[in-house]
Design a protein around this motif. Structure first.
Motif, PDB file in Angstrom:
ATOM      1  N   GLY A   1      65.736   3.495  43.056  1.00  0.00           N
ATOM      2  CA  GLY A   1      64.349   3.845  43.354  1.00  0.00           C
ATOM      3  C   GLY A   1      63.971   3.496  44.780  1.00  0.00           C
ATOM      4  N   LEU A   2      64.396   2.317  45.249  1.00  0.00           N
ATOM      5  CA  LEU A   2      64.137   1.925  46.637  1.00  0.00           C
ATOM      6  C   LEU A   2      64.841   2.874  47.602  1.00  0.00           C
ATOM      7  CD1 LEU A   2      63.080  -0.138  48.754  1.00  0.00           C
ATOM      8  CD2 LEU A   2      65.243  -1.349  48.464  1.00  0.00           C
ATOM      9  N   ALA A   3      66.090   3.233  47.279  1.00  0.00           N
ATOM     10  CA  ALA A   3      66.841   4.133  48.149  1.00  0.00           C
ATOM     11  C   ALA A   3      66.153   5.492  48.268  1.00  0.00           C
ATOM     12  CB  ALA A   3      68.266   4.301  47.621  1.00  0.00           C
ATOM     13  N   VAL A   4      65.653   6.017  47.142  1.00  0.00           N
ATOM     14  CA  VAL A   4      64.958   7.312  47.161  1.00  0.00           C
ATOM     15  C   VAL A   4      63.688   7.214  48.002  1.00  0.00           C
ATOM     16  CG1 VAL A   4      63.724   8.996  45.747  1.00  0.00           C
ATOM     17  CG2 VAL A   4      65.923   8.100  44.983  1.00  0.00           C
ATOM     18  N   ARG A   5      62.916   6.163  47.779  1.00  0.00           N
ATOM     19  CA  ARG A   5      61.654   5.992  48.511  1.00  0.00           C
ATOM     20  C   ARG A   5      61.893   5.918  50.016  1.00  0.00           C
ATOM     21  NH1 ARG A   5      58.912   0.333  47.916  1.00  0.00           N
ATOM     22  NH2 ARG A   5      60.343  -0.080  49.644  1.00  0.00           N
ATOM     23  N   GLU A   6      62.841   5.074  50.427  1.00  0.00           N
ATOM     24  CA  GLU A   6      63.089   4.895  51.852  1.00  0.00           C
ATOM     25  C   GLU A   6      63.715   6.150  52.472  1.00  0.00           C
ATOM     26  OE1 GLU A   6      61.916   2.460  53.558  1.00  0.00           O
ATOM     27  OE2 GLU A   6      61.128   1.555  51.744  1.00  0.00           O
ATOM     28  N   TYR A   7      64.497   6.880  51.690  1.00  0.00           N
ATOM     29  CA  TYR A   7      65.111   8.093  52.234  1.00  0.00           C
ATOM     30  C   TYR A   7      64.051   9.163  52.468  1.00  0.00           C
ATOM     31  CZ  TYR A   7      69.544  10.120  53.532  1.00  0.00           C
ATOM     32  OH  TYR A   7      70.602  10.585  54.266  1.00  0.00           O
ATOM     33  N   TYR A   8      63.109   9.284  51.561  1.00  0.00           N
ATOM     34  CA  TYR A   8      62.021  10.246  51.755  1.00  0.00           C
ATOM     35  C   TYR A   8      61.217   9.896  53.015  1.00  0.00           C
ATOM     36  CZ  TYR A   8      62.001  13.412  47.752  1.00  0.00           C
ATOM     37  OH  TYR A   8      62.294  14.428  46.868  1.00  0.00           O
ATOM     38  N   LEU A   9      60.902   8.618  53.177  1.00  0.00           N
ATOM     39  CA  LEU A   9      60.140   8.202  54.357  1.00  0.00           C
ATOM     40  C   LEU A   9      60.923   8.493  55.633  1.00  0.00           C
ATOM     41  CD1 LEU A   9      58.730   4.785  53.069  1.00  0.00           C
ATOM     42  CD2 LEU A   9      57.460   6.910  53.391  1.00  0.00           C
ATOM     43  N   ALA A  10      62.216   8.208  55.629  1.00  0.00           N
ATOM     44  CA  ALA A  10      63.046   8.455  56.806  1.00  0.00           C
ATOM     45  C   ALA A  10      63.108   9.940  57.141  1.00  0.00           C
ATOM     46  CB  ALA A  10      64.455   7.904  56.571  1.00  0.00           C
TER      47      ALA A  10
ATOM     48  N   LEU B   1      52.992  10.902  49.638  1.00  0.00           N
ATOM     49  CA  LEU B   1      52.504  10.326  48.388  1.00  0.00           C
ATOM     50  C   LEU B   1      52.987   8.886  48.226  1.00  0.00           C
ATOM     51  CD1 LEU B   1      53.095  13.361  45.991  1.00  0.00           C
ATOM     52  CD2 LEU B   1      50.947  12.635  47.064  1.00  0.00           C
ATOM     53  N   ILE B   2      54.228   8.637  48.678  1.00  0.00           N
ATOM     54  CA  ILE B   2      54.770   7.278  48.598  1.00  0.00           C
ATOM     55  C   ILE B   2      53.952   6.326  49.461  1.00  0.00           C
ATOM     56  CG2 ILE B   2      56.773   5.844  49.158  1.00  0.00           C
ATOM     57  CD1 ILE B   2      58.530   8.281  48.469  1.00  0.00           C
ATOM     58  N   LEU B   3      53.634   6.759  50.676  1.00  0.00           N
ATOM     59  CA  LEU B   3      52.831   5.919  51.565  1.00  0.00           C
ATOM     60  C   LEU B   3      51.437   5.701  50.999  1.00  0.00           C
ATOM     61  CD1 LEU B   3      53.841   7.366  55.053  1.00  0.00           C
ATOM     62  CD2 LEU B   3      54.442   5.131  54.117  1.00  0.00           C
TER      63      LEU B   3
END
Length: 299
Positions: free
Chosen positions: A69-78, A279-281
């Protein structure tokens, strides 16, 4: 440098539209098939999820423990940062900095670099195989001498990487570790899934604008266009991607204007695929600003 990169992207697009038939490009964009665009969006979303899984596996290899979940979140932000800021690497730097809490900044940066290099190994390996088949077994697009040049460059890069991996210093050991990771079955599977999704995403954008790229082009033309996006002197690959497509599309019998329209469509879909980061932010800020429950302080 940011202004220069922005100017390069804008200048390349303006020059391409002036060089080709801008009206034809606009007509293809107006008549784009939304079904194929939706399929492209789904493919690029699947690619993001696969790349996040690959980053998690690379992080594990470098002694970092991060959740999927962390990997998905950070990858989307990147990805969102890379699409809107010049250079195309600011998002990866941010990803490494934000993930440093899982270990330290050095290992976080190594995991990010390794994941990006594993992605390039996968797509360059596919392109090498595609051009080898195209040049040794003719029948598809006529690449002529340019096909042999691409093969020679890819072979040279492969030899240089292998030689570097044999060196007994930090860089050599790092490259050797990446090559070991690249041979793992899980990495091979993730690399294949990611590469196929990225290629199909571009193919779907071509179909949306009225062009059918033959199967032989999936392993030659499309990877070349995607590699053009890696040139750092741009914003999100804009300009270089459309320029490469404009030059290469005539090889498959399509006009340069079709290549530009496909590149523009792909760029828009890439941006749309990264929008979940917003949306994550928003969710992060919402929960950070929520009042905490508890008894009021007494004087």
């Amino acid at each position: 440098m940011r202004l220069i990169r922005l100017g390069v992207s804008a200048g390349c697009l303006a020059a391409l539209l002036w060089w080709t038939d801008a009206a034809a490009v606009l007509a293809r964009l107006r008549g784009a098939d939304m079904t194929w665009i939706a399929l492209s969006l789904l493919a690029l979303t699947a690619a993001t999820l696969s790349m996040a899984a690959r980053w998690k596996a690379a992080a594990d290899a470098f002694g970092m423990s991060i959740s999927y979940g962390l990997a998905v979140r950070e990858y989307y932000l990147a990805q969102l940062i890379n699409t809107v800021l010049p250079g195309g690497v600011a998002g990866d730097v941010t990803r490494a900095v934000r993930a440093r809490e899982a270990a330290d900044l050095t290992r976080a940066a190594q995991s990010v670099m390794a994941e990006r290099m594993l992605g390039q190994i996968a797509i360059l390996g596919l392109m090498f195989a595609g051009f080898a088949v195209a040049m040794l077994m003719p029948g598809g697009p006529d690449w002529g001498a340019s096909g042999w040049i691409v093969l020679a460059v890819l072979a040279g890069c492969s030899v240089a990487t292998w030689v570097l991996s044999r060196q007994d210093h930090a860089t050599g050991r790092f490259v050797a570790e990446i090559l070991r990771l690249a041979r793992r079955p899980a990495m091979l599977c993730l690399g294949a899934i990611t590469t196929l999704c990225l290629i199909f995403g571009f193919y779907a954008c071509a179909r949306a604008t009225g062009v059918i790229i033959p199967i032989a082009g999936w392993t030659t033309l499309i990877p070349l266009v995607l590699c053009a996006m890696l040139i750092p002197l741009s914003v999100g690959g804009w300009g270089w991607r459309e320029g490469a497509a404009a030059v290469l599309f005539p090889i498959i019998g399509a006009p340069a204007s079709a290549g530009i329209a496909t590149g523009i469509t792909y760029g828009v879909v890439l941006f749309a695929a990264a929008l979940p980061a917003g949306l994550i932010l928003f969710r992060q800020n919402l929960f950070e600003n929520l009042p905490t429950k508890g008894k009021p302080d007494t004087p």
